[in-house]
Design a protein around this motif. Structure first.
Motif, short mmCIF file in Angstrom:
data_model
loop_
_atom_site.label_atom_id
_atom_site.label_comp_id
_atom_site.label_asym_id
_atom_site.label_seq_id
_atom_site.Cartn_x
_atom_site.Cartn_y
_atom_site.Cartn_z
N GLU A 12 86.14 -45.72 63.68
CA GLU A 12 86.28 -47.18 63.53
C GLU A 12 85.56 -47.94 64.63
O GLU A 12 86.16 -48.79 65.29
N SER A 34 96.38 -47.22 57.87
CA SER A 34 96.68 -47.03 59.28
C SER A 34 97.73 -45.93 59.44
O SER A 34 98.68 -45.85 58.67
N GLY A 35 97.51 -45.05 60.41
CA GLY A 35 98.47 -43.97 60.66
C GLY A 35 98.33 -42.79 59.73
O GLY A 35 99.15 -41.86 59.76
N GLY A 41 96.17 -40.47 59.91
CA GLY A 41 95.74 -39.27 60.62
C GLY A 41 94.25 -39.14 60.80
O GLY A 41 93.76 -38.10 61.23
N LYS A 42 93.50 -40.20 60.51
CA LYS A 42 92.05 -40.13 60.59
C LYS A 42 91.57 -39.88 62.02
O LYS A 42 90.80 -38.95 62.28
N SER A 43 92.06 -40.70 62.94
CA SER A 43 91.63 -40.53 64.33
C SER A 43 92.05 -39.17 64.85
O SER A 43 91.32 -38.51 65.58
N THR A 44 93.25 -38.77 64.48
CA THR A 44 93.76 -37.49 64.96
C THR A 44 92.83 -36.36 64.52
O THR A 44 92.51 -35.46 65.32
N1 LIG Z 1 99.15 -39.08 71.28
C1 LIG Z 1 100.02 -39.35 70.30
N2 LIG Z 1 101.35 -39.14 70.48
C2 LIG Z 1 102.24 -39.41 69.51
N3 LIG Z 1 101.92 -39.88 68.32
C3 LIG Z 1 100.62 -40.13 68.05
C4 LIG Z 1 99.61 -39.89 69.03
N4 LIG Z 1 98.42 -40.23 68.50
C5 LIG Z 1 98.67 -40.67 67.25
N5 LIG Z 1 99.99 -40.60 66.97
C6 LIG Z 1 100.63 -40.97 65.71
O1 LIG Z 1 100.05 -40.21 64.71
C7 LIG Z 1 99.91 -40.96 63.51
C8 LIG Z 1 98.46 -40.91 63.06
O2 LIG Z 1 97.67 -41.54 64.02
P1 LIG Z 1 96.08 -41.75 63.85
O3 LIG Z 1 95.63 -42.49 65.07
O4 LIG Z 1 95.46 -40.45 63.57
O5 LIG Z 1 96.01 -42.68 62.58
P2 LIG Z 1 94.73 -43.38 61.96
O6 LIG Z 1 94.61 -42.89 60.59
O7 LIG Z 1 93.60 -43.23 62.89
O8 LIG Z 1 95.22 -44.89 61.95
P3 LIG Z 1 94.40 -46.22 62.34
O9 LIG Z 1 93.64 -46.62 61.15
O10 LIG Z 1 95.52 -47.20 62.68
O11 LIG Z 1 93.55 -45.88 63.55
C9 LIG Z 1 100.35 -42.38 63.84
O12 LIG Z 1 101.65 -42.52 63.34
C10 LIG Z 1 100.36 -42.42 65.34
O13 LIG Z 1 101.40 -43.25 65.80
#
Ligand SMILES: Nc1ncnc2c1ncn2[C@@H]1O[C@H](COP(=O)(O)OP(=O)(O)OP(=O)(O)O)[C@@H](O)[C@H]1O
Ligand SMILES: Nc1ncnc2c1ncn2[C@@H]1O[C@H](COP(=O)(O)OP(=O)(O)OP(=O)(O)O)[C@@H](O)[C@H]1O
Ligand SMILES: [Mg+2]
Ligand SMILES: [Mg+2]
Lengths: 240, 217, 221, 246, 240
Positions: free
Chosen positions: E162, E36-37, E39-42
């Protein structure tokens, strides 16, 4: 002694209790099990007069609960009840939750009420949380607080309605421990529960409710190991 | 039941007053709502910091008695700017901004209540900002905002009773004029109150109904 | 720039008088809120009561308060009820009018707040031996007031703004009344009312900020 | 200057208050009539232009002038020094005597009887200012200003107030309508005579000069007396103050 | 072809992507796993331009996503994306949800759009639900509708974030089936998922993200059976 005699109760068209007879002796622990909607909660709320009944009567220490002349507020002081949903008063601290009724209902002084409350809260393991607000507590802690709150009125009877159903599994244990402790101390209790192990361990007798009827009642060994009624057998098979 | 000196001409006079109340309300709510939508959307786009000056100005319209707003606007337009503007215009200008001040909050709340993820989904289907606003945000925000907006419109109608200070003869003022002549204050006031009530009550109920219905699904 | 010469010092010289007016305005607003809250609680109880006539009275009150102009309510409190030979001073008329309005709006807010409190709360209270009234007083009411706190703050602001309507019933000691009197003396309409506007603005800001402070003190849960 | 502008435009726009009988009011056809209306017409005639009556409630008089909606106020405006800081006044063209009107139930028979009673007047008028001061001097009783002359008489007939002071002309006119049962004019109020003047912008000396001469001519030619008889009747009040220039 | 070259991305102080390089060929299915976190979604929201990037570039069929001159609305038409949270438009029926974008963005006629929408909805098994409102659908059905909605734009690429995480366990299967079907039909896909079995079955390559870095990428057999990076090993151990 709680005497339940041929109690009938309907909500509109729906007959929820269809003639229940049950006597609970001082010091006895009776658990009630049964399917959803079988009338278990309704029976408890009838015992302390929160719901009126249609037929039959309920006597608590000889006082008829649903008689016009009965002072229900007074009667309820000796019957503690704890519900499935946590009913913490969110605007009061844990201590205030527990002292409220002793002070306002029994007219106790602040110091005395707090002494009793602290004792009961320690008893259920919340001695450290006196000035916390309930929203900060876990579900299990809230339930234990609710138990302490009922105990602070020094009731002669305690009714428990699935006090662990809404809890996360890891919190169930702490609440059941508290109930067990009470039972061991000799409190007269009626517990509605889905926790079969608990029912087996703690109860003097177990009653099985089915669609508004008390289908079977007996000591735990008999009811669990050798159920008489076919519905009891079905039910026990389903929960195992 | 009543013996009254009220003539049909007087009733027409009252009706005219009621008409003026409705006219002032309609114009002000219309303009105020448009402004409110513009401000509400802008606030969402610019963020609270850049929008702060507008928020401040709009807040004034909610923090100063409407009566004073009207008197001040009238004095400002007449004495300071020396414009020849009718009282009706001044009344509508003030009430429009007054409406806009409240409406901006309602619009902002409505837009805010549309989940960001839903809007993201729309944008990632290739919709432009405007299309997202038009097809997704507008319908969803309207459901949330409409009940409060109805309340606002009715509030403006009731508050329009104050425009008498800028010489607009609306319903309550007409009633006062008739009271002077007929000397039946209670009876006339009851007619006047009934009029407001008859318009306001059903609409308020309707707003409550919408709120309930839309909050359920 | 403008064809009008502002004479602020002329108007500012009257500031002390206007501040006296502001004090009266606050007095009316605070009184109307205190009585209004008490009445609103009563109306809420009446609406909860099983009795049809009591319910009808409360509902009528609430709907009239919410569906007619405040100015109408105040005018009615003075000139309307005088038809029955009941005479109230301007201060009393204004107070009655605003209180009537406050109670109506607050009762509606309270009703909304009550909906947000689960009825298991009352049950829990009753099963501890509390009477219906005790359960309401000690369990429901405090939670209701908390939920309705923000609407109550708004109503307080409106109460302050509504005091300006007192002039229609002969009130001349409140901020608006004082300003109007001064205007008649000097004709400095713009300056005087601008100052009054600023005072009103400051009052409402103090109320909203104060409410926030109180809320953070009062509601720690 | 403005005088030239008026002559050039061919119309004189007068601010007149039309809910102030008999100075300004409307007849059955909703046409403006009254002392002030005639006075404005006379002024227009003297200037050789057409008169236009602009209805202006009391509080609107100054804004109407400032915004250029009217040229001159013929609106029964008391020439106080405070107001003269804002507008330019001519010499007085009319003088009001103040009269006490009382609710018969109150038992008030004279000005001094008002002491200790609840009294009222129209907010912002000369008499309201003077009466409020008097009540303060008496130290008992209560003063209430109402928004319009009509509200004052309504309150008076309802018994909300026991008496009012108003210009005697207004008092007579209102009692005569019969709209307000149970009230009557009971005497004079010992206030200074309320001199009212024409007004225009403070810096229009030429026009003010003309207005002064016009008022003077109205008296000299007997037109003032004629209008007074027509609209008010009775003893003609003097417009001059002994031992004073204006 | 999607080319991701040295992409950096921060939210304020927090660096979320620290130089990602990844090329996805036409017809390829790449799954992204990671804590989690990480950066995948990003990364997904950067690919279709919903988020700006700080450094590096992303090319989709040779068009640079974050170039000023790029018409993002046009570009997004060929990149479908479905998120974890169900993003049904609640005020529109299922059919309207799916036809909205084709009609308003592509300017398609009503009949044509509905024909396509019905086809896609049948495809994901919602042929019976055309005039239902999404609030009446289960979470799994809502996700499948979201997939149909994206497919109705005839995208060349699909990104899945996801899509099963917020679903009740019994609904996960139906959605994964739909994804599998798409993969078999040759759709180019990037799937972020926590479903390891699915990743193993369906992907051509699996990428493991750790704290904004693509720690490891490889064919499923290699990555799951013989992970190179210590963090990958840790992660895989934890999810098993
Ligand atoms: N719009 C935003 N503003 C500030 N921080 C963000 C934003 N979107 C995501 N983050 C932060 O960026 C980091 C990566 O987020 P991301 O959603 O890409 O993770 P992830 O790999 O998709 O995790 P998960 O499995 O929980 O979905 C996290 O620490 C999140 O809090
Ligand atoms: N206040 C009420 N009004 C109408 N029907 C009610 C009310 N309370 C309970 N019922 C109905 O009465 C029946 C019995 O309810 P009760 O709560 O006693 O069952 P239960 O045995 O406690 O079930 P569970 O295990 O789900 O708590 C149910 O069908 C329920 O819907
Ligand atoms: Mg139950
Ligand atoms: Mg994610």
């Amino acid at each position: 002694m709680i005497e339940i005699q041929n109690v009938h109760k309907s909500f509109g068209q729906l007959e929820v209790l269809k003639g229940i007879d049950l006597t609970v002796q001082k010091g006895e622990v009776v658990t009630v099990i049964g399917g959803s909607g079988s009338g278990k909660s309704t029976l408890l709320t009838c015992i302390n007069g929160l719901e009126p009944i249609d037929k039959g009567r309920i006597l608590v220490d000889g006082t008829e609960v649903h008689a016009k002349s009965t002072n229900l507020n007074k009667l309820r002081q000796k019957i503690g009840i704890v519900f499935q949903q946590w009913n913490a008063f969110p605007h009061l601290t844990v201590l205030e939750n527990v002292t409220l009724a002793p002070r306002k209902v029994l007219g106790m002084g602040k110091a005395e009420a707090e002494a009793i409350a602290e004792k009961q809260l320690k008893h259920v393991g919340l001695g450290e949380k006196l000035s916390t607000y309930p929203t900060r507590l876990s579900g299990g802690q809230q339930q234990r607080m609710a138990i302490a709150r009922a105990l602070a009125m020094s009731p002669d009877y305690m009714l428990f309605d699935e006090v662990t159903s809404a809890l996360d599994p890891q919190l169930v244990g702490e609440v059941l421990e508290t109930l067990k402790m009470l039972a061991e101390e000799g409190m007269t209790m009626i517990c509605v529960t889905h926790e079969m192990a608990f029912a087996r361990d703690v109860s003097d007798r177990v009653a099985y409710f089915h669609k508004g009827i008390m289908a079977e009642i007996g000591v735990p060994e008999q009811l669990f190991n050798d159920p008489q009624h076919p519905e009891t057998r079905k039910f026990l098979a389903s929960v195992r | 039941m009543f013996h009254t000196a009220l003539t049909s001409a007087d009733l027409i006079f009252l009706a005219k007053g009621a008409g003026m109340t409705i006219l002032v309300t309609a114009i002000s709510v219309f303009i105020g709502t448009l402004l409110g939508i513009v401000f509400g959307v802008l606030r969402g786009q610019l963020g609270p910091i850049w929008f702060a000056p507008v928020t401040f100005v709009l807040d004034i319209f909610r923090s100063v008695p409407l009566l004073i707003q009207l008197v001040l606007a009238n004095a400002f337009v007449g004495m300071v700017l020396r414009l020849h503007i009718s009282g009706l215009t001044v009344a509508c200008m003030v009430l429009s901004l007054y409406t806009a001040a409240y409406c901006t909050e309602i619009v902002r709340g409505g837009i805010h209540a549309v989940p960001a993820t839903t809007r993201r989904a729309a944008r990632s289907l290739g919709m432009s900002w405007l299309q997202d606003m038009r097809y997704i945000v507008l319908p969803l925000a309207t459901r949330i905002a409409l009940p409060s907006w109805i309340g606002l419109a009715l509030g403006v109608m009731k508050d329009s009773a104050l425009v008498y200070v800028v010489q607009v003869t609306e319903l309550l003022k007409s009633t006062q004029i008739l009271i002077t002549r007929l000397q039946e204050p209670l009876f006339l006031l009851l007619i006047c109150g009934a009029f407001y009530f008859i318009i306001s009550f059903p609409l308020a109920r309707f707003g409550g109904y919408l709120e309930k219905r839309w909050s359920n699904d | 720039m403008f064809g009008y010469t502002f004479q602020w010092n002329q108007a500012l010289a009257r500031l002390p008088k206007m501040l006296d007016g502001a004090a009266v305005t606050m007095e009316v607003a605070v009184l109307s809120m205190l009585i209004g809250i008490a009445l609103a609680v009563l109306l809420t109880l009446l609406r909860l009561s099983g009795s049809r006539p009591l319910k009808a009275i409360a509902t009528t009150w609430v709907e009239i308060a919410r569906n007619t102009p405040a100015l109408f309510q105040i005018y009615m409190a003075h000139f309307g009820v005088a038809s029955f030979g009941i005479h109230f001073s301007p201060f009393t008329s204004l107070l009655i009018g605003i209180t009537f309005n406050n109670a109506g709006y607050l009762a509606e807010n309270f009703r909304g707040a009550l909906k947000a409190i689960p009825d298991t709360q009352t049950r829990a209270g009753r099963s501890l031996g509390m009477s219906q009234l005790q359960a309401f007083r000690y369990i429901i009411l405090p939670q209701m007031l908390r939920i309705a706190f923000l609407p109550m703050t708004n109503q307080m602001v409106w109460a302050v703004l509504m005091t300006s309507l007192g002039v229609t019933v002969g009130m001349n000691t409140d901020l608006y009344g004082v300003t109007q009197d001064l205007n008649a003396l000097t004709f400095r309409t713009f300056e005087l009312f601008a100052i009054a506007a600023v005072i009103f603005y400051i009052i409402t800001k103090i109320i909203t900020l104060g409410a926030r402070l109180i809320a953070s003190r009062l509601f720690r849960y | 200057d403005k005088l030239d502008d008026i002559i050039a435009s061919g119309t004189l726009r007068c601010a007149v208050v039309l809910d102030f009988p008999p100075m300004g009011m409307r007849d059955a056809n909703n046409e403006p009539i009254g002392f002030d209306v005639d006075y404005c017409n006379d002024l227009a005639k003297a200037l050789g232009v057409k008169a236009e009556i602009v209805e202006t409630p009391f509080p609107e008089r100054i804004p109407a002038l400032m915004s250029g909606r009217v040229d001159v106020g013929v609106a029964s405006t008391s020439d106080t020094l405070e107001r003269a800081k804002t507008v330019g006044f001519s010499v007085p063209y009319f003088a009001f005597e103040m009269a006490v009107t009382a609710n018969e139930k109150s038992g008030i028979k004279s000005f001094d009887d008002m002491k200790g009673h609840t009294v009222g007047a129209t907010a912002g008028t000369f008499e309201a200012i003077a009466l409020e001061k008097q009540v303060q001097e008496w130290g008992t009783g209560e003063f209430r200003p109402y928004q319009t002359q009509a509200d004052v008489f309504l309150a008076l007939s309802q018994g909300q107030i026991d008496a009012t002071v108003s210009t005697s002309t207004v008092a007579m006119a209102n009692v005569k309508t019969g709209n307000f049962p149970g009230i009557s004019v009971v005497g004079k109020a010992p206030f200074d005579t309320d001199y009212v003047a024409l007004f225009t912008n403070r810096d229009e000396y030429g026009l003010i000069n003309y207005l002064n001469l016009f008022v003077n001519q109205q008296v000299r030619t007997g037109r003032y007396a004629e209008l007074y008889e027509k609209w008010v009747g009775g003893d003609l009040p003097s417009l001059t103050v002994p031992n004073a220039y204006r």
